[in-house]
Design an enzyme around this catalytic site. Structure first.
Site, PDB file in Angstrom:
ATOM      1  N   LYS A  22      13.162 -16.727 -14.162  1.00 33.88           N
ATOM      2  CA  LYS A  22      12.178 -16.675 -15.256  1.00 33.88           C
ATOM      3  C   LYS A  22      12.853 -16.962 -16.588  1.00 33.88           C
ATOM      4  CE  LYS A  22      11.670 -12.826 -17.317  1.00 33.88           C
ATOM      5  NZ  LYS A  22      11.390 -11.457 -17.791  1.00 33.88           N
ATOM      6  N   ASP A  49       4.352 -15.827 -16.099  1.00 31.89           N
ATOM      7  CA  ASP A  49       5.078 -15.985 -17.368  1.00 31.89           C
ATOM      8  C   ASP A  49       5.357 -17.451 -17.692  1.00 31.89           C
ATOM      9  OD1 ASP A  49       5.068 -13.257 -17.677  1.00 31.89           O
ATOM     10  OD2 ASP A  49       7.247 -13.030 -17.796  1.00 31.89           O
ATOM     11  N   ASN A  93       1.807 -11.434 -21.030  1.00 28.48           N
ATOM     12  CA  ASN A  93       2.782 -10.383 -21.327  1.00 28.48           C
ATOM     13  C   ASN A  93       4.188 -10.953 -21.160  1.00 28.48           C
ATOM     14  OD1 ASN A  93       3.814  -7.948 -22.041  1.00 28.48           O
ATOM     15  ND2 ASN A  93       3.301  -6.896 -20.136  1.00 28.48           N
ATOM     16  N   GLY A  95       7.419 -11.890 -22.558  1.00 26.54           N
ATOM     17  CA  GLY A  95       8.359 -11.778 -23.681  1.00 26.54           C
ATOM     18  C   GLY A  95       9.132 -13.063 -23.901  1.00 26.54           C
ATOM     19  N   ARG A 123       4.095  -4.088 -27.584  1.00 25.68           N
ATOM     20  CA  ARG A 123       5.544  -4.349 -27.487  1.00 25.68           C
ATOM     21  C   ARG A 123       6.031  -4.833 -28.855  1.00 25.68           C
ATOM     22  NH1 ARG A 123       6.818  -7.888 -22.276  1.00 25.68           N
ATOM     23  NH2 ARG A 123       8.908  -7.154 -22.778  1.00 25.68           N
ATOM     24  N   SER A 170      17.071  -7.975 -26.892  1.00 23.10           N
ATOM     25  CA  SER A 170      17.917  -9.149 -27.172  1.00 23.10           C
ATOM     26  C   SER A 170      17.060 -10.395 -27.378  1.00 23.10           C
ATOM     27  CB  SER A 170      18.877  -9.379 -26.008  1.00 23.10           C
ATOM     28  OG  SER A 170      18.161  -9.822 -24.862  1.00 23.10           O
ATOM     29  N   SER A 197      21.154  -5.546 -23.944  1.00 25.48           N
ATOM     30  CA  SER A 197      20.927  -6.630 -22.969  1.00 25.48           C
ATOM     31  C   SER A 197      21.779  -7.865 -23.271  1.00 25.48           C
ATOM     32  CB  SER A 197      19.435  -7.015 -22.954  1.00 25.48           C
ATOM     33  OG  SER A 197      18.608  -5.896 -22.751  1.00 25.48           O
ATOM     34  N   ASP A 313      16.650  -5.042 -16.070  1.00 30.18           N
ATOM     35  CA  ASP A 313      15.608  -5.374 -15.082  1.00 30.18           C
ATOM     36  C   ASP A 313      16.059  -4.992 -13.661  1.00 30.18           C
ATOM     37  OD1 ASP A 313      14.394  -6.391 -17.300  1.00 30.18           O
ATOM     38  OD2 ASP A 313      14.335  -8.473 -16.634  1.00 30.18           O
ATOM     39  N   ASN A 336      15.297   0.900 -23.759  1.00 28.65           N
ATOM     40  CA  ASN A 336      14.278  -0.156 -23.905  1.00 28.65           C
ATOM     41  C   ASN A 336      13.421  -0.391 -22.653  1.00 28.65           C
ATOM     42  OD1 ASN A 336      15.856  -1.953 -22.426  1.00 28.65           O
ATOM     43  ND2 ASN A 336      16.091  -3.436 -24.090  1.00 28.65           N
ATOM     44  N   LYS A 340       8.875  -2.279 -22.327  1.00 30.09           N
ATOM     45  CA  LYS A 340       8.689  -3.482 -21.514  1.00 30.09           C
ATOM     46  C   LYS A 340       7.261  -3.498 -20.940  1.00 30.09           C
ATOM     47  CE  LYS A 340      13.625  -3.994 -20.977  1.00 30.09           C
ATOM     48  NZ  LYS A 340      13.988  -5.330 -21.471  1.00 30.09           N
ATOM     49  N   GLU A 341       7.076  -3.943 -19.698  1.00 30.94           N
ATOM     50  CA  GLU A 341       5.716  -4.123 -19.164  1.00 30.94           C
ATOM     51  C   GLU A 341       4.891  -2.842 -19.254  1.00 30.94           C
ATOM     52  OE1 GLU A 341       8.183  -5.822 -18.574  1.00 30.94           O
ATOM     53  OE2 GLU A 341       7.805  -7.667 -17.472  1.00 30.94           O
ATOM     54  N   ARG A 344       8.666   2.122 -18.675  1.00 29.54           N
ATOM     55  CA  ARG A 344       9.230   2.142 -17.325  1.00 29.54           C
ATOM     56  C   ARG A 344       9.975   3.442 -17.013  1.00 29.54           C
ATOM     57  NH1 ARG A 344      11.375  -4.185 -16.867  1.00 29.54           N
ATOM     58  NH2 ARG A 344       9.416  -4.964 -15.996  1.00 29.54           N
ATOM     59  N   HIS A 385       5.182  -5.786 -12.484  1.00 32.04           N
ATOM     60  CA  HIS A 385       5.697  -6.435 -11.272  1.00 32.04           C
ATOM     61  C   HIS A 385       6.879  -5.710 -10.658  1.00 32.04           C
ATOM     62  CE1 HIS A 385       8.667  -8.820 -13.998  1.00 32.04           C
ATOM     63  NE2 HIS A 385       8.071  -7.906 -14.727  1.00 32.04           N
ATOM     64  N   ARG A 386       7.793  -5.229 -11.515  1.00 31.91           N
ATOM     65  CA  ARG A 386       9.030  -4.640 -10.946  1.00 31.91           C
ATOM     66  C   ARG A 386       8.763  -3.296 -10.265  1.00 31.91           C
ATOM     67  NH1 ARG A 386      12.406  -8.433 -12.022  1.00 31.91           N
ATOM     68  NH2 ARG A 386      12.184  -9.498 -14.027  1.00 31.91           N
ATOM     69  N   LYS A 411       3.712 -11.901 -12.163  1.00 32.19           N
ATOM     70  CA  LYS A 411       4.371 -12.164 -13.450  1.00 32.19           C
ATOM     71  C   LYS A 411       5.653 -12.967 -13.255  1.00 32.19           C
ATOM     72  CE  LYS A 411       5.623  -9.904 -17.797  1.00 32.19           C
ATOM     73  NZ  LYS A 411       6.973 -10.291 -18.163  1.00 32.19           N
TER      74      LYS A 411
HETATM   75  O1  LIG Z   1      15.874 -12.939 -22.599  1.00 33.70           O
HETATM   76  C1  LIG Z   1      15.385 -12.726 -21.484  1.00 33.70           C
HETATM   77  O2  LIG Z   1      15.134 -13.644 -20.690  1.00 33.70           O
HETATM   78  C2  LIG Z   1      15.112 -11.336 -21.091  1.00 33.70           C
HETATM   79  C3  LIG Z   1      15.736 -10.298 -21.746  1.00 33.70           C
HETATM   80  C4  LIG Z   1      15.567  -8.877 -21.355  1.00 33.70           C
HETATM   81  O3  LIG Z   1      14.776  -8.242 -22.326  1.00 33.70           O
HETATM   82  P1  LIG Z   1      15.391  -7.330 -23.523  1.00 33.70           P
HETATM   83  O4  LIG Z   1      16.367  -8.112 -24.272  1.00 33.70           O
HETATM   84  O5  LIG Z   1      14.152  -7.002 -24.296  1.00 33.70           O
HETATM   85  O6  LIG Z   1      16.021  -6.134 -22.850  1.00 33.70           O
HETATM   86  C5  LIG Z   1      14.900  -8.740 -19.977  1.00 33.70           C
HETATM   87  O7  LIG Z   1      14.462  -7.411 -19.774  1.00 33.70           O
HETATM   88  C6  LIG Z   1      13.729  -9.684 -19.850  1.00 33.70           C
HETATM   89  O8  LIG Z   1      13.104  -9.548 -18.587  1.00 33.70           O
HETATM   90  C7  LIG Z   1      14.179 -11.115 -19.963  1.00 33.70           C
HETATM   91  C1  LIG Z   2      10.995  -7.133 -19.214  1.00 33.67           C
HETATM   92  C2  LIG Z   2      10.531  -8.154 -18.498  1.00 33.67           C
HETATM   93  O1  LIG Z   2       9.811  -9.198 -18.989  1.00 33.67           O
HETATM   94  P1  LIG Z   2       9.661  -9.880 -20.446  1.00 33.67           P
HETATM   95  O2  LIG Z   2      10.317 -11.202 -20.328  1.00 33.67           O
HETATM   96  O3  LIG Z   2       8.200  -9.973 -20.676  1.00 33.67           O
HETATM   97  O4  LIG Z   2      10.353  -9.000 -21.450  1.00 33.67           O
HETATM   98  C3  LIG Z   2      10.789  -8.218 -17.035  1.00 33.67           C
HETATM   99  O5  LIG Z   2      10.552  -9.289 -16.427  1.00 33.67           O
HETATM  100  O6  LIG Z   2      11.218  -7.215 -16.429  1.00 33.67           O
END
Ligand SMILES: O=C(O)C1=C[C@@H](OP(=O)(O)O)[C@@H](O)[C@H](O)C1
Ligand SMILES: C=C(OP(=O)(O)O)C(=O)O
Length: 425
Positions: A22, A49, A93, A95, A123, A170, A197, A313, A336, A340-341, A344, A385-386, A411
């Site tokens: 992803k 996503d 949703n 990110g 979020r 991050s 992260s 994750d 953090n 998230k979704e 958690r 999803h997780r 997702k």
């Molecule tokens: O940059 C990315 O691809 C991601 C960063 C992480 O989020 P955070 O930086 O908010 O922890 C992770 O949890 C998310 O699923 C994907």
């Molecule tokens: C936190 C997650 O997703 P997002 O990219 O929406 O932050 C995830 O996939 O666990």
């Protein structure tokens, strides 16, 4: 509401091929849209996503063609010249779509509104918006301050010195880094707070480099992007398998393998979540490492006490592995998880207690002591999803379990339960 009754699985073995990552899929699609010329993207993930990112790019006038199973994309770069969309961009949703698009659209020549699912509006995004506004962007909150939805009036941005808070996500720094080559002068980003992260920043820098842009990383404290660099299409790029998705099969083999061969990630991976396999070695799994695959077998599992900040994750998977490990498992430095979704930390504590575990939910940690015997429970998944995928480990461990709303896996991993079935004996 749909429910999935997962019967106790006797054992797991066989071979899985992971869907594309992803994190890589959405970064690559956006950078391909920002360069000139065509980029062929192979092993693209097809999940909610990624669909949200593809829909947004289509609304911005980017021509993307897909093969029938949507795992190869041909993106015609626009050099960042987007067309004005007629509707707000709906980003679900995701990110990895919302945050980078916010930064890139702030420096575009168009005006946009970005919205998402109700949870996306809970979020936070203030740290990213603050940094962009400091650089001269024009972004307005359409509901609550610091949260989506956003109204973005695209403007030229000069760059310069900027401080960004890295303590919550991050993805804010990722977004700023991805937009930095679009600024007219050098950009020097300093991090406030402890950056969370971190390995996701390595993914960002790695992919930007594949598209011809160098970022100088000074020990995750500051980052430098020199002006005059522009995204160049690599022509063809392959998305490696999703290391977070790999965690469920690593865990399944560790709990009840059989040997499972997991194709798509290995020692060559650029994703930090590959380190989950190292955590599982410490828990007791037997892992054989190859450049692009892992082979995992069952071990005698014992609880561990880990700082999981770098693998937020995949660390969720450890919380259900804990049900089958001897003694207590502690997962720390994961505040953090709460943004998230779903929250958690609260959700995992609630659902683990349903199956009988003794759980301590701290502000930024969780401690799990397994029960003597696992109770049959209906697991609520909170549109996360997780949580759905993690709790399938109960069935892998030999107990029936009911998963509410199993389609929430769409997702990031729409075929998850089918794939699990293929390795279940
Ligand atoms: O940059 C990315 O691809 C991601 C960063 C992480 O989020 P955070 O930086 O908010 O922890 C992770 O949890 C998310 O699923 C994907
Ligand atoms: C936190 C997650 O997703 P997002 O990219 O929406 O932050 C995830 O996939 O666990």
């Amino acid at each position: 509401m749909e429910q999935l009754f997962l019967k106790a699985i006797k054992g797991v073995s066989g071979c899985v091929t992971l869907p594309g990552s992803k994190s890589l899929s959405n970064r690559i699609l956006l950078l391909a849209a920002l360069c000139e010329g065509e980029t062929q993207v192979d092993n693209l993930l097809d999940s909610d996503d990624i669909r949200r990112m593809l829909e947004a790019l289509a609304a911005l006038g980017v021509d993307v063609k897909l093969n029938p199973d949507r795992t190869t994309a041909w993106v015609q770069g626009t050099g960042g010249r987007f067309t004005q969309p007629t509707e707000p961009l709906f980003l679900g949703n995701a990110g990895t779509a919302f945050r980078p698009l916010t930064a890139v659209l702030a420096v575009s020549a168009i005006n946009t509104e970005l919205t998402g699912e109700p949870r996306m509006n809970e979020r936070p995004i203030g740290h990213l918006v603050d940094a962009l506004m400091h650089l001269g962007a024009d972004i307005k909150y359409l509901a609550e301050t610091d949260y989506p939805p956003l109204k973005i009036t695209g403007l030229p941005i000069k760059g310069g010195e900027v401080v960004i808070d890295g303590s919550i996500s991050s993805q804010f720094l990722t977004a700023l880094l991805m937009a930095a080559p679009l600024f007219s002068e050098d950009t020097h980003i300093k991090i406030k707070g402890e950056l969370v992260s971190k390995p996701y920043i390595d993914i960002t820098i790695n992919i930007m480099k594949r598209f011809g842009v160098e970022v100088i990383n000074s020990d995750y404290q500051s980052f430098y992007v020199q002006s005059g660099q522009s995204y160049q299409s690599p022509k063809q790029i392959m998305v490696e398998g999703d290391a977070s998705s790999a965690s469920y099969f690593v865990a399944a083999a560790a709990i009840n393998g059989g040997e499972i061969e997991i194709n798509g990630v290995g020692t060559n991976s650029v994703q930090g979540d590959i380190d989950f396999a190292k955590v599982m070695e410490a828990v007791g799994a037997k892992v054989t490492w190859y450049p692009d695959k892992l082979v995992v077998e069952k071990g005698s599992l014992k609880g561990v006490d880990i700082d999981a900040n770098a693998i937020p994750d995949a660390a969720m998977t450890l919380a259900t592995v804990a049900l089958f490990a001897k003694g207590k498992t502690a997962i720390r430095n994961i505040y953090n998880w709460r943004v998230k979704e779903t929250d958690r930390l609260a959700a995992m504590a609630t659902e683990l207690r349903k199956v009988g575990a003794e759980v301590i939910e701290g502000h930024d940690y969780i401690e799990i002591t397994p029960p003597d015997t696992i109770k049959l429970a209906e697991i609520d998944t909170y549109n996360d999803h997780r949580i759905a995928m993690c709790f399938s480990m109960v069935a892998v461990g030999g107990y029936d379990i009911i998963i509410n709303d199993p389609k929430c896996t769409h997702k990031t991993f729409p075929t998850y339960f089918d794939t699990l079935e293929t390795i279940s004996n």
